[in-house]
Design a protein around this motif. Sequence first.
Motif, PDB file in Angstrom:
ATOM      1  N   GLN A  44      34.803  -6.023   9.852  1.00  0.00           N
ATOM      2  CA  GLN A  44      34.635  -4.544   9.451  1.00  0.00           C
ATOM      3  C   GLN A  44      36.247  -4.500   9.683  1.00  0.00           C
ATOM      4  O   GLN A  44      36.296  -2.840  10.341  1.00  0.00           O
ATOM      5  CB  GLN A  44      33.270  -3.978  10.279  1.00  0.00           C
ATOM      6  CG  GLN A  44      32.182  -4.396   9.184  1.00  0.00           C
ATOM      7  CD  GLN A  44      30.674  -4.340  10.467  1.00  0.00           C
ATOM      8  OE1 GLN A  44      30.480  -4.025  11.575  1.00  0.00           O
ATOM      9  NE2 GLN A  44      29.884  -4.910   9.663  1.00  0.00           N
ATOM     10  N   SER A  45      36.455  -4.526  10.444  1.00  0.00           N
ATOM     11  CA  SER A  45      38.375  -3.730  11.510  1.00  0.00           C
ATOM     12  C   SER A  45      38.494  -3.923  10.022  1.00  0.00           C
ATOM     13  O   SER A  45      39.092  -4.332   9.253  1.00  0.00           O
ATOM     14  CB  SER A  45      38.267  -5.746  12.030  1.00  0.00           C
ATOM     15  OG  SER A  45      39.149  -5.840  11.056  1.00  0.00           O
ATOM     16  N   ALA A  46      39.062  -2.412  10.678  1.00  0.00           N
ATOM     17  CA  ALA A  46      40.213  -1.437  10.216  1.00  0.00           C
ATOM     18  C   ALA A  46      41.639  -2.515   8.745  1.00  0.00           C
ATOM     19  O   ALA A  46      41.080  -1.549   7.681  1.00  0.00           O
ATOM     20  CB  ALA A  46      40.724  -0.524  10.509  1.00  0.00           C
ATOM     21  N   ASN A  47      41.909  -3.074   9.166  1.00  0.00           N
ATOM     22  CA  ASN A  47      42.769  -3.453   8.203  1.00  0.00           C
ATOM     23  C   ASN A  47      42.211  -5.025   7.486  1.00  0.00           C
ATOM     24  O   ASN A  47      43.250  -5.941   7.875  1.00  0.00           O
ATOM     25  CB  ASN A  47      44.100  -4.052   8.770  1.00  0.00           C
ATOM     26  CG  ASN A  47      43.663  -4.510  10.300  1.00  0.00           C
ATOM     27  OD1 ASN A  47      43.044  -4.847  10.168  1.00  0.00           O
ATOM     28  ND2 ASN A  47      45.157  -4.697  10.756  1.00  0.00           N
ATOM     29  N   TRP A  48      41.116  -5.086   7.508  1.00  0.00           N
ATOM     30  CA  TRP A  48      40.499  -6.708   6.976  1.00  0.00           C
ATOM     31  C   TRP A  48      41.149  -6.969   5.731  1.00  0.00           C
ATOM     32  O   TRP A  48      40.644  -5.704   4.435  1.00  0.00           O
ATOM     33  CB  TRP A  48      39.377  -6.746   7.039  1.00  0.00           C
ATOM     34  CG  TRP A  48      38.540  -8.510   6.612  1.00  0.00           C
ATOM     35  CD1 TRP A  48      37.692  -8.645   5.813  1.00  0.00           C
ATOM     36  CD2 TRP A  48      39.244  -9.017   7.837  1.00  0.00           C
ATOM     37  NE1 TRP A  48      37.382  -9.711   5.623  1.00  0.00           N
ATOM     38  CE2 TRP A  48      38.245 -10.340   6.337  1.00  0.00           C
ATOM     39  CE3 TRP A  48      39.973  -9.661   8.493  1.00  0.00           C
ATOM     40  CZ2 TRP A  48      38.468 -11.816   6.770  1.00  0.00           C
ATOM     41  CZ3 TRP A  48      40.200 -11.144   8.196  1.00  0.00           C
ATOM     42  CH2 TRP A  48      39.713 -11.536   7.254  1.00  0.00           C
TER      43      TRP A  48
END
Length: 678
Positions: free
Chosen positions: A594-598
């Motif tokens: 779910q991390s923003a820059n995945w």
Amino acid sequence: MIFNQRVVKPSESFSKQANLQKDNHSKLMNEADKSYENHWAKLAREHLSWKKPFTIPMTWNPPFVEWFADGELNISEQCLDKHLNTATAQKIALIWEGEPCEGHLPSERKTYTYAQLHAEVCAFAEGLKKQGVGRGDRVALYMPMIPEAVIAMLACARIGAPHTVVFGGFSAESLRDRILDAQAKCVITANAGFRRGKILPLKTAVDKAVSECPCVISVVVADRLGETQSSNYKVGEIPFTATQMHAGRDVWFNDICVNGSKLTAESLPAEHPLFILYTSGTTGKPKGVVHGTAGYALWTNLTCQWVFDIKPTDVYWCTADIGWVTGHSYVVYGPLSNGATVYMYEGAPDFPDYGRFWRTIEREKISIFYTAPTAIRAFMRQGDSWPQKSNLSSLRLLGSVGEPINPEAWEWYHSVIGQGACPIVDTWWQTETGGVMMSPLPGITALKPGSATRPLPGIAVEVVDDNGQAVAPGNRGKLVITKPWPSQLRTVHGDPERYAKTYWSTFAGPAGAHKEPYYFTGDGAFKDADGDIWVIGRVDDVINVAGHRIGTMEVESALVDHHCVAESAVVGVPDSVKGTAIYAFVTLKNEVKQSANWNDAKKHDLARELITHVGGIIGSFAKPDHIRFSDSLPKTRSGKIMRRLLRDVATGHESLGDTSTLEDVSVLANLRQSTDDE
Ligand code: WTA
């Protein structure tokens, strides 16, 4: 494994000259059949030199066995002292060749006669004693393939200190775990080893491991880099940083040797533990397989005579590393106890090129060559031109070990390397069995590419169904050993219950179809119509990667150790060179996904990071070949991961290239729905 009908008749020259002839073989088979204990006792009296003779052949309290238990001996005497008053004393025991290093250091070659090897072993054994290492103390070895490794093993045996050799490719963490489990008092290592032109910083790994091992009181360092006055090696212009020696703990190998020592070998009870060797099983924690002295000494000696047909004139080369059981039994104890000339090479088989092995065979006039199918396949891939550049006519016998050999590789080995004239002994055995259990015998057994054929005299194997009943020819079953044998493992170090459970509970006996418990090998097999056995491979969660035995759980634990990983499942998939490749399914923690820059690039980087992570935890040889991220893993209702399904998914997928593939596997989520009840 493709069932192949080809049969190669026993070689006539062997039928007349092999150590074991047909009539003797039948006699041994009959004796073992009629009077099992007497058969073994007779062999043990004939082939071992006893310091105190035994009177009791065997005591069997299932699953614990003792052989020749009231006798005393020392295996270093079988390998060295025994030869001293014979012509063998002046014969070459060991030819060693070091790997050239980064173009700086040419190959070094050294030889030791039996008398010289004896002197070196006595000198080092006495040195070890002065370090406070004595009978019963465990000693860990973490060494490159250099003569000091052989000297150290024999020296430990001489003073009755069980050794535990940890393959130099294992990480510092794996080394630490093994040192701690064995509670080793001393670690023997080298400042470095050379492999594929690179320096392996072994001592650095030892420092890291030992910093967490309070049991270790001394670290002995062989000088491979030529940085001390007393080095056995040339000082090359190799770029290295001086080895850090910890005062009060670290000593140089040569500095502790007591030159001129004639240290008498300890008189050890037959059952005295000779070594502990860690091997993978079905749980994350490797087990310390314990071998005793006399039974192991007997069987490694006899199998070298029978299977490899070792004769005084042979130059014998087993390419295994001493970190594995093959190196223990068939680089060190078996051949030396037969007074053979053993060739030992430090580096990788394909360095600096694919001609290395074949040039060596020509130069050293190797007559018996023993290697693994994975190496054979790797060489086969490079084409015939490499071996054809060398004269291989000195070869008279070839051996294979570690995994089933596919008929294609067998044929290439037979025709291109053996030039159609050398029998191939396909030897089936395990760390736990101590020595070869099944193999064709040169000059006696008809060879079948891909089959280890028959058990050796005195060894009782069967292929059974889940109830322990022998299966009909052609049907697959589980490979078991139905009687205890002298070189079997005695226990799992510090965990006799695990020993009983792992090996003896699957076919426990009395309640089932057979009276005695059977030893379960973990392998699947079938018998053909002639009664020859074909081993198919592991039926448990152990996989055989390039001849290295790896537990899928070990790799899973290493993956889950990474902070991004929630869960993982590892399966083996067929690989044309390695036999089996490691395929890891990985579920990531939600916060990672779910991390923003995945994105795909991040996934790719993480896959590489995970591969390196496993290498750091276990050792490079256990790095997954494929990583696949998936949202979930298919499980049964009881929570068991369905590996069979994963294997299907993994093998059904086209080649994933070098390291990893990144797509999510929605198919697995669907599979989960449909197969939950299985
Ligand atoms: C496999 C190595 C088929 C088998 C000596 C066994 C083989 C495991 C053969 C033991 C062979 C070894 N044919 N399979 N000739 N030799 N194996 O403990 O699965 O490293 O159980 O011992 O290798 O591996 P280990």
